[in-house]
Scaffold this motif. Structure first.
Motif, mmCIF file in Angstrom:
data_model
loop_
_atom_site.group_PDB
_atom_site.id
_atom_site.type_symbol
_atom_site.label_atom_id
_atom_site.label_comp_id
_atom_site.label_asym_id
_atom_site.label_seq_id
_atom_site.Cartn_x
_atom_site.Cartn_y
_atom_site.Cartn_z
ATOM 1 N N VAL A 1 5.087 9.823 1.483
ATOM 2 C CA VAL A 1 4.436 8.618 0.948
ATOM 3 C C VAL A 1 4.887 7.415 1.763
ATOM 4 N N SER A 2 3.952 6.772 2.441
ATOM 5 C CA SER A 2 4.342 5.577 3.202
ATOM 6 C C SER A 2 4.186 4.339 2.317
ATOM 7 N N VAL A 3 5.086 3.383 2.511
ATOM 8 C CA VAL A 3 5.054 2.126 1.750
ATOM 9 C C VAL A 3 4.916 0.995 2.764
ATOM 10 N N ALA B 1 0.859 -1.189 0.000
ATOM 11 C CA ALA B 1 0.000 0.000 0.000
ATOM 12 C C ALA B 1 0.889 1.230 0.000
ATOM 13 N N LEU B 2 0.696 2.100 -0.983
ATOM 14 C CA LEU B 2 1.354 3.410 -0.999
ATOM 15 C C LEU B 2 0.304 4.404 -0.533
ATOM 16 N N GLU B 3 0.628 5.170 0.504
ATOM 17 C CA GLU B 3 -0.400 6.024 1.073
ATOM 18 C C GLU B 3 0.129 7.422 1.399
ATOM 19 N N VAL B 4 -0.713 8.408 1.111
ATOM 20 C CA VAL B 4 -0.401 9.785 1.482
ATOM 21 C C VAL B 4 -1.569 10.323 2.293
ATOM 22 N N LEU C 1 10.931 0.219 -3.080
ATOM 23 C CA LEU C 1 9.802 1.096 -3.432
ATOM 24 C C LEU C 1 9.940 2.445 -2.713
ATOM 25 N N THR C 2 10.356 2.398 -1.450
ATOM 26 C CA THR C 2 10.547 3.648 -0.696
ATOM 27 C C THR C 2 11.578 4.532 -1.391
#
Ligand SMILES: [Zn+2]
Length: 474
Positions: A361-363, A222-225, A352-353
């Motif tokens: 953006v958290s991975v 999950a990529l989340e902002v 990915l980070t």
């Protein structure tokens, strides 16, 4: 019969058909009956019942002469019982395990031309859910086990057949359950899994005989902002949707490093023999040290070759915002990765980070893939299996006789099979399947799934011969 005849006639050859090349009428009839019975037992996770299929196959095996002591039926609940049957050999060698999943992917009548749970024969094809993935192979296994028993065949090693639940989904994976609860029933020197590999044809012409020797590892991230949000009439420079979009654009333009292993190197080397022109030259060029960069670029345009040479990560879902007139407080994307052997989920998470290169953006690795196994996040894709002579030599020999000119090519699956359970348990697993399917006609999991009728009967001839060659004895 029609297709085969057309093919042979088109070549203008006068062929004498060896006795092994065809099923006799009685076995052909039996092969048809078993397939029809399996197809017409719905084994989907939603409303189907794997136990019914296990019981039906056990009944046939008992009638063929197997004792109750050599048949096991069991599972974690009433709907998901697995079947294990053993043909006893002399014990000179360790057993071989044949494995197949009985469950099928969901199929809705309204999406299909005919009822997906009725075996329909039309235009030289069997149509139904499971014709390709993988009830035809299950039926071939059962037929083979019945024939061997009735012949009084005594192999050098026990032949174990396991027909199992929940490969396609569901919570009761049968191979996992058997290894955890009844390891002694399925313990083997190696396993053959007809869920991978197979004869790849082009307009019916055999092209390569694929053998599954490796698999990529599945992982979702999950990529989340997140953002404080606010009234949409007062936009601010930082915005969760734009922040996530920037991250995804970076991912879109990133390519993971080129990498081959023993299996994929052999895949390109062998496939180059049946390819022509630039593609053939490029396949050889990428196997060289160092590999040719221009060749990598050209081959990467093909999604399958690209996926064979690289770990891939791609955005598959998006979710963002909570109202039309509000600044988004949250934007999330699912990124699905298929990881090359030797690399772990943690490693790809860190990668990915770095690619995203934005602390906002958290991975996060998310454990909602099809295969749920404990210790998931640290897991690395397994190295390819060793190409054992006991598996490869008979495969090469029988392939040369049945599909002359089509090389045996070890492949790396870009998806996953039940080998994810057997390989880590120390049972190296080989994807071997004698069914021939046109390269552009793979309908597994899709609508109007089908299999050429003659491909089914030829596949039965192949497996009978192959299992005997692998198990030895008389
Ligand atoms: Zn399958």
């Amino acid at each position: 019969m029609k297709i085969r005849c057309l093919f042979i006639c088109a070549l203008g050859l006068l062929l004498t058909v060896p006795s092994w090349a065809q099923l006799d009428q009685a076995n052909r009839q039996l092969a048809h009956e078993i397939l029809k019975e399996l197809i017409e037992i719905n084994t989907t996770d939603s409303v189907g019942n794997v136990s019914t299929a296990s019981e039906a196959m056990a009944k046939r095996l008992r009638a063929a002469g197997y004792n109750d002591s050599d048949i096991f039926i069991g599972g974690p609940n009433d709907r998901k019982k697995n079947l294990v049957v053993r043909l006893r050999g002399t014990g000179a060698k360790k057993p071989v395990l044949l494995m197949g999943h009985l469950d099928v992917v969901e199929a809705h009548r309204e999406d299909w031309t005919s009822d997906p749970f009725q075996l329909v024969e039309k235009d030289g094809y069997f149509y139904a859910r499971g014709t390709e993935d993988m009830k035809a192979s299950d039926a071939i296994y059962v037929l083979t086990m019945m024939r061997l028993k009735q012949e009084g065949y005594k192999p050098d090693r026990d032949i174990i057949l396991a027909l199992t639940a929940d490969e396609e989904g569901g919570k009761s994976n049968g191979v996992d359950w058997l290894i955890k609860n009844h390891r002694e029933l399925v313990d083997a020197e190696f396993a053959l899994n007809a869920d991978a590999g197979g004869v790849v044809t082009e307009k019916g012409r055999p092209f390569v005989v694929a053998m599954g020797a490796s698999e990529k590892l599945y992982a979702d991230y999950a990529l989340e902002v997140t953002n404080p949000g606010g009234h949409s009439s007062l936009p601010r420079p930082d915005n969760a949707i734009y922040g996530l979009s920037d991250a995804l654009v970076k991912l879109q333009h990133y390519r993971f490093p080129f990498e081959l292993n023993d299996v994929t190197r052999e895949f390109f080397a062998q496939t180059s023999k049946v390819q022509t022109g630039q593609t053939a030259a490029d396949m050889l060029a990428v196997t060289k040290t160092p590999p040719d960069q221009a060749a990598i670029e050209r081959l990467s345009k093909d999604p399958f070759y690209n996926s064979t040479m690289h770990t891939t990560c791609v955005a598959t879902r998006l979710e963002a915002g909570h109202a039309n007139n509000a600044l988004p407080q949250r934007a999330t994307a699912n990124v699905n990765c298929r990881i090359l052997p030797g690399h772990s989920r943690d490693e790809i998470s860190n990668e990915l980070t770095k690619i995203v290169d934005d602390p906002k953006v958290s991975v996060t690795y998310v454990n909602n893939g099809m295969k749920v196994i404990s210790g998931d996040r640290e897991k690395a894709a397994l190295p390819p299996v060793k190409l054992l002579p006991a598996v490869m030599d008979p495969l090469q020999k029988i392939s040369d006789e049945m599909w002359p000119g089509a090389p045996v090519v070890p492949t790396m699956g870009t998806g996953a099979s039940d080998g994810v359970y057997t390989n880590p348990a120390g049972i190296p697993t080989y994807g071997v399947c004698g069914l021939a399917i046109d390269v552009d006609d793979d309908r597994s999991h899709g609508r109007d799934e089908r299999l050429p009728i003659e491909s089914y009967y030829n596949g039965a001839v192949f497996y009978y011969r192959y299992v005997k060659a692998v198990a030895g004895g008389k």
